[in-house]
Design an enzyme around this catalytic site. Structure first.
Site, mmCIF file in Angstrom:
data_model
loop_
_atom_site.group_PDB
_atom_site.id
_atom_site.type_symbol
_atom_site.label_atom_id
_atom_site.label_comp_id
_atom_site.label_asym_id
_atom_site.label_seq_id
_atom_site.Cartn_x
_atom_site.Cartn_y
_atom_site.Cartn_z
ATOM 1 N N CYS A 278 0.893 -1.311 -0.055
ATOM 2 C CA CYS A 278 0.029 0.197 -0.056
ATOM 3 C C CYS A 278 0.877 1.270 -0.045
ATOM 4 C CB CYS A 278 -0.890 0.024 1.416
ATOM 5 S SG CYS A 278 -1.889 -1.565 1.479
HETATM 6 N N1 SAJ Z 1 6.614 2.584 8.420
HETATM 7 C C1 SAJ Z 1 7.707 3.377 8.916
HETATM 8 N N2 SAJ Z 1 7.736 4.420 9.586
HETATM 9 C C2 SAJ Z 1 6.515 4.792 10.367
HETATM 10 C C3 SAJ Z 1 5.447 3.720 9.768
HETATM 11 C C4 SAJ Z 1 5.224 2.880 8.951
HETATM 12 O O1 SAJ Z 1 9.000 3.016 8.566
HETATM 13 O O2 SAJ Z 1 6.453 5.610 10.966
HETATM 14 C C5 SAJ Z 1 6.888 1.460 7.614
HETATM 15 C C6 SAJ Z 1 6.240 0.134 8.106
HETATM 16 O O3 SAJ Z 1 7.368 -0.542 8.870
HETATM 17 C C7 SAJ Z 1 5.905 -0.577 6.957
HETATM 18 C C8 SAJ Z 1 5.515 0.655 5.979
HETATM 19 O O4 SAJ Z 1 6.003 1.655 6.367
HETATM 20 O O5 SAJ Z 1 6.814 -1.003 6.294
HETATM 21 C C9 SAJ Z 1 3.960 0.817 5.872
HETATM 22 O O6 SAJ Z 1 3.527 0.729 7.242
HETATM 23 P P1 SAJ Z 1 1.914 0.903 7.506
HETATM 24 O O7 SAJ Z 1 1.830 1.171 8.927
HETATM 25 O O8 SAJ Z 1 1.339 2.129 6.793
HETATM 26 O O9 SAJ Z 1 1.030 -0.329 7.417
HETATM 27 P P2 SAJ Z 1 0.466 -0.903 5.955
HETATM 28 O O10 SAJ Z 1 1.191 -0.410 4.579
HETATM 29 O O11 SAJ Z 1 0.170 -2.152 6.540
HETATM 30 O O12 SAJ Z 1 -0.934 -0.387 6.183
HETATM 31 C C10 SAJ Z 1 -1.472 0.775 5.769
HETATM 32 C C11 SAJ Z 1 -2.590 1.241 6.709
HETATM 33 N N3 SAJ Z 1 -1.851 1.919 7.915
HETATM 34 C C12 SAJ Z 1 -1.857 2.758 8.696
HETATM 35 O O13 SAJ Z 1 -2.766 3.770 8.519
HETATM 36 C C13 SAJ Z 1 -1.291 2.663 9.969
HETATM 37 C C14 SAJ Z 1 -3.399 2.268 6.091
HETATM 38 O O14 SAJ Z 1 -2.446 3.352 5.574
HETATM 39 C C15 SAJ Z 1 -4.021 1.827 4.978
HETATM 40 O O15 SAJ Z 1 -5.215 1.184 5.543
HETATM 41 C C16 SAJ Z 1 -3.230 0.494 4.462
HETATM 42 O O16 SAJ Z 1 -1.899 0.682 4.459
HETATM 43 C C17 SAJ Z 1 -3.893 0.115 3.049
HETATM 44 O O17 SAJ Z 1 -4.314 -0.868 2.707
HETATM 45 O O18 SAJ Z 1 -3.704 1.209 2.305
#
Ligand code: SAJ
Length: 440
Positions: A278
């Site tokens: 995502c």
């Molecule tokens: N990450 C970082 N630093 C941060 C947050 C995340 O490095 O501060 C990294 C994570 O380790 C991961 C990636 O970014 O590798 C994505 O992390 P994420 O927490 O956004 O997780 P996803 O991609 O599984 O889920 C996201 C959803 N997450 C949140 O809103 C917290 C949301 O954006 C969507 O519902 C989902 O993608 C989607 O399906 O679009």
């Protein structure tokens, strides 16, 4: 039946739960959605091209972390939920959601082939009075420019004979608080009637009032904004980490300090890169579409470059740490903890940990990894297998690198038995003795 009657008839079926509901794509978005629609009282037919998923669902066997096994089993046994690979059952369906992957291809271009193929298959059985909702994250314009023509090629007219809307999925895999049922939903229909019918269905399934957007493009764009917002802010945190490393400042302490601001700030954290299908992917759907309008999305692309550089940055830092111990990376034993793209899940898609491990191996490291959620994986032609996290494995490593902050790890145990730890996620923030720990 004229179109007023069609709409009234469909709204009645939605309201009295006699509507048959379909979900195409039984993955981390589709299966939880199918379960929630069945729990709401609808008869649900799940469609998937993977025979194994169809078989597991029909046997009441769950494979998605966010679905409760007992719920699935009960719904299947009661006949309220079934799965099939046979699209002809679409003929029995009144409302259908498309929840298939929308990845990037090898040129980082949008690959909406799953959406197109599903729509073409489904269109063969499209009938008057149906609601079709696209949930897969995609570039603004997909619903009206790609999906609608496929469906109208049947001769049926959108807004008159059938209803079409976009409603972005908002599944956060592993999130213990927000699940499909209690996460607010946005819908944008091609016509006001399309929006009304789509909103009626979700209002009968989900806890929160549905936000009605004026068009599918608004709904498509808001989803891209949600994820691009995260991608860009993660890139900012990563760039801060790079600068702080050069200046000898603890970036994690800086972020903790910034968090004391009760308004106007939202913490994001550095890491080995951005994984998942995502955040790492969706912004580049917009980048691609913006080119059609002659605009170069500089900020979004620069954020992607920064995030994509982080595995290299981790490699550089690992080399410097080993150098301090007089050890070349080449030939050093390295144990990487975590392969999944984020904590407490088993998904390795776009996982930066895999990129880190690949770089370490290419530079001669003797690499081992442990991830209790990921027993094995293949990346760039190499196969990897998780090793048990024993004291011996930790003691044998010249360097332990934490790339995924799984909650099941015993960080006291890891600190006790490791020679040195490079913690790219600040997973060991609660460990008092910092002598053997360096963070990103
Ligand atoms: N990450 C970082 N630093 C941060 C947050 C995340 O490095 O501060 C990294 C994570 O380790 C991961 C990636 O970014 O590798 C994505 O992390 P994420 O927490 O956004 O997780 P996803 O991609 O599984 O889920 C996201 C959803 N997450 C949140 O809103 C917290 C949301 O954006 C969507 O519902 C989902 O993608 C989607 O399906 O679009």
């Amino acid at each position: 039946m004229d179109n007023i009657d069609i709409k009234t008839d469909l709204l009645n079926k939605i309201s009295n739960k006699t509507a048959v509901v379909g979900v195409i794509g039984l993955g981390y978005v589709g299966l939880p959605l199918a379960v929630e629609k069945a729990r709401a009282g609808y008869k649900v037919i799940g469609f998937d091209i993977q025979e194994q998923k169809v078989r597991m669902v029909n046997n009441g066997v769950n494979y998605i972390g966010d679905v409760v096994q007992a719920d699935l089993k009960k719904l299947v046994e009661s006949g309220r939920l079934k799965a099939t690979g046979d699209y002809s059952f679409v003929a029995d369906v009144d409302c259908i959601a498309i929840c298939v992957p929308t990845p990037l291809d090898e040129y980082s271009q949008p690959d909406i082939s799953y959406v197109v193929n599903s729509a073409k298959e489904m269109a063969k059985y499209l009938h008057r009075g149906m609601l079709v909702v696209l949930e897969s994250t995609t570039y603004p314009g997909t619903t009206e420019e790609v999906l609608m023509p496929i469906l109208e090629s049947t001769g049926l007219k959108c807004g008159t004979d059938f209803y079409l809307a976009f409603s972005p999925e908002r599944v956060d895999p592993g999130n213990k608080i927000y699940k499909t049922k209690n996460t607010p939903k946005v819908v944008g229909g091609v016509t006001p009637d399309c929006t009304e019918v789509a909103a009626a269905l979700y209002n009968n399934v989900l806890d929160n009032e549905v936000f009605r957007a004026s068009s599918p493009r608004v709904a498509e764009m808001e989803k891209i904004l949600e994820n691009t917002f995260r991608n860009v802010n993660i890139a900012l945190a990563n760039e801060l980490a790079i600068i702080c490393d050069k200046m000898g400042i603890d970036v994690w302490e800086v972020i903790e300090a910034a968090k004391t601001k009760p308004y106007g700030f939202m913490p994001f954290y550095p890491g080995p890169g951005v994984g998942g299908h995502c955040i790492a992917v969706d912004p580049f759907y917009l980048t691609w579409k913006a080119r059609e309008y002659g605009y170069h999305t500089k900020l979004i692309e620069t954020a992607g470059e920064i995030n994509n550089y982080m595995p290299e940055f981790v490699l550089e830092r690992a080399m410097k740490i080993l150098n301090r111990f007089g050890k070349p990376l080449n030939g050093s034993e390295i144990l990487v903890l975590g392969a999944a793209y984020k904590q407490d899940i088993d998904d390795v898609r776009e996982s930066p940990a895999l990129k880190v491990m690949d770089l370490l191996v290419r530079h001669g490291a003797v690499l081992k990894y442990n991830d209790p959620y990921v027993p094995k994986f293949t990346y760039k032609g190499r196969s990897y297998e998780s090793v048990p996290l024993t004291a011996e494995a930790l003691e044998a490593a010249d360097l332990v690198i934490i790339t995924t902050m799984h909650g099941c790890y015993d960080y006291e145990f890891i600190e006790k038995h490791s020679r040195f730890i490079f913690d790219t996620k600040n997973a060991m923030k609660n460990i008092k003795n910092r002598a053997k720990i360096e963070t990103l």
